[in-house]
Each structure stands twice: as structure tokens, then as C-alpha cells.
Design an enzyme around this catalytic site. Sequence first.
Site, short mmCIF file in Angstrom:
data_model
loop_
_atom_site.label_atom_id
_atom_site.label_comp_id
_atom_site.label_asym_id
_atom_site.label_seq_id
_atom_site.Cartn_x
_atom_site.Cartn_y
_atom_site.Cartn_z
N MET A 98 84.33 61.24 114.96
CA MET A 98 84.61 59.85 114.60
C MET A 98 83.63 59.33 113.56
O MET A 98 83.95 58.40 112.81
CB MET A 98 84.56 58.97 115.85
CG MET A 98 85.75 59.13 116.78
SD MET A 98 87.34 58.82 115.99
CE MET A 98 87.15 57.13 115.44
N VAL A 134 88.35 65.37 119.20
CA VAL A 134 87.41 64.54 118.47
C VAL A 134 86.40 63.95 119.45
O VAL A 134 86.71 63.65 120.60
CB VAL A 134 88.15 63.41 117.70
CG1 VAL A 134 88.82 62.44 118.65
CG2 VAL A 134 87.21 62.67 116.75
N CYS A 135 85.16 63.80 118.97
CA CYS A 135 84.11 63.09 119.70
C CYS A 135 83.30 62.31 118.67
O CYS A 135 83.81 62.02 117.58
CB CYS A 135 83.24 64.06 120.52
SG CYS A 135 82.36 65.29 119.54
N LYS A 136 82.06 61.96 118.95
CA LYS A 136 81.27 61.23 117.98
C LYS A 136 80.96 62.09 116.77
O LYS A 136 81.10 61.64 115.62
CB LYS A 136 79.97 60.73 118.61
CG LYS A 136 79.11 59.93 117.64
CD LYS A 136 77.85 59.40 118.32
CE LYS A 136 77.00 58.59 117.34
NZ LYS A 136 75.78 58.06 117.98
#
Length: 322
Positions: free
Chosen positions: A308, A279-281
Site C-alpha cells: 500500500m 497486499v500489506c503495508k
Amino acid sequence: MSGRWLRILLVVVLAAGIAVVLLNRDRIDPAALEAWVAAAGWMGPALFILVYALGAVFFVPGSVMTLAGGALFGPVWGTLLNLAGATLGATLAFLVARYIASDWVARRAGGRLAKLIHGVEAEGWRFVAFTRLVPLFPFNLLNYALGLTRIPLVAYALTTAICMAPGALAYTYVGYAGRQAVAGGETVIQTALIALGLLAAVAFLPRLVQRMRGPSEWVDAAELARRLEGGEPPVVVDVRGPDEFEGELGHIDGALNLPLDELEGRLDEIPADRPLALVCKTDRRSLTAARQLRTRGFPEVAVVRGGMTAWRAGEGAPSGRG
């Protein structure tokens, strides 16, 4: 002769042969090879395949053999004979490595090496296809390295033959174009342009394969939330920087924070026996991280679609802030 002594003999023969080749690399003469094979008459093609295969076992540069095959046999037969020789050589090296050392490596491997071998074996023929189309390791070395895994022999040989075909065609045609240039003629320019076009296509192929390959799967935020509540939850790896991890979007409870630019040096912190959810932004950095992890032997890697941003939008579960 016992199996142990036979293995020792094979190691000595291989080491001696490879040392001779490496010490005399500058003396390998494609023209002399062409003359020798041409002098064999109708046995020439079979002799060429055998020489190519032995060359692969003893680390003779494959490009030398492939260019010679194109010059000797032309673009069509040259490609077929080059592919046959390269596949036979790759298979022989694979079998030699498996016979000599695969059991020993299986007993002794631990840590990152064990993780890498496990990932390669889980990928199986797909890993072979990827490395043949996107050569991350030298051809001769890769043949031996894959022999230390438990990838099935038939899958290895078939995948090798199929996925080496584009490169074999391109470099065979280059050898053919070189012979045409020496001989002269009206089609020299056309042949050279075709050879350059094939080389350009092969050079572009790795990027295309990486784009098509992508992560092993995508997972929506809501689906990830369900998996995290299940009996065997994935390990969430957050590849944002520490400031983002503790920032406005927060992070998923229990997530492992491994920033993308630190990922390569912190692989030992990732559990080898559980699936991963990256997961990242959004999901762009996660996608890059997924490609890195797959090439390092992690078989079960999912990218959280929307990252996210999607998780905080209500599609997943509440996030934490440490």
C-alpha cells in the site's frame, strides 16, 4: 473379476498389510533385514529394491530401509538402490491410490478439498518437487495423497526421483557411517563428520527452497491497477490488520481484508477460481501469506511489490477507506 471387486480386494489387502506393519513397528529389525538381503547373494540388490518398494506401499518407515541400504551397499550404490526402491514404492502407492479412489474423490470433493486438489494439479510437478524437498507430509502418506490428483505419472515419478536424491544421499551415508563405526577403523571420525554435514545440509534445504520459491509472481502497483480494470480482475487480499485496513494508507477498493494471523482459518473466504493479489503495508507480510496460500493449493498468487505504500505513492489507483 470386475473392476469394483478388484478395488475392494486391493483396499482389504492394503488395510491388512498396513495394520500389520503399524502394530509391529517396534519389531522391525534393520539388522535382520540386512542379513536377509546379504544372504541373497547376487540377487541382493534387486531383492532390496523390491522390499523397499513394498515397504513404501505398506507404510514401513523409509528411514529404516534407507539406513539399511547404506550399511549394506555403501554410500554410492546404497544411495542409488535406496533411491530406486523409494521411487518404485512411491510410484506403486501413487498408482494404487489413483486406481482405487481418484475418480470417486473427483466426484465427491468439494469446498476446501476441491480447492486444494485444483491447486496441486495446477502446480503439477512443481508441487511434487516442493513437497519432496520440503517434506510437509510423511513420505508414505504423501504418495497416496498425490495419487488422488491428476498429476501426470511420468512427471510425478521423475520429479520424485530427482528431488529425493539429496535426502537419500544423506541418510544412506548415515547408515554407512553406522556400519563403519561398528567395524572400527581409522576413518570412523571422518565418516561420521561427513554424515553429520550431509544431515545438516538436508535440514537447511527446506528453508533454502522456500526462499528460492517465493511467490508465483510479483506485480507492481501500476500493473495491478491495470489488471483491476480488465475483464478478469484478480481478487485483492489485504493481509494487514483491520486498523491498518481503515487507517492512513486506506485500502484498495473491493479488497478482502484477511489479516495474516487469521489467514489459515479463513481460507474458505478466498475464491478458488480467480487469481489473487496480496497486499500489506510493504510486501513482507504479503510474501509470507503467499507462501502459506501456495502450500494450501492456491496456484495463482501474486505479491504487490511495495504494498500500500507504493499504491498510495501514486503508482496505483486511488484507495478507499471503506
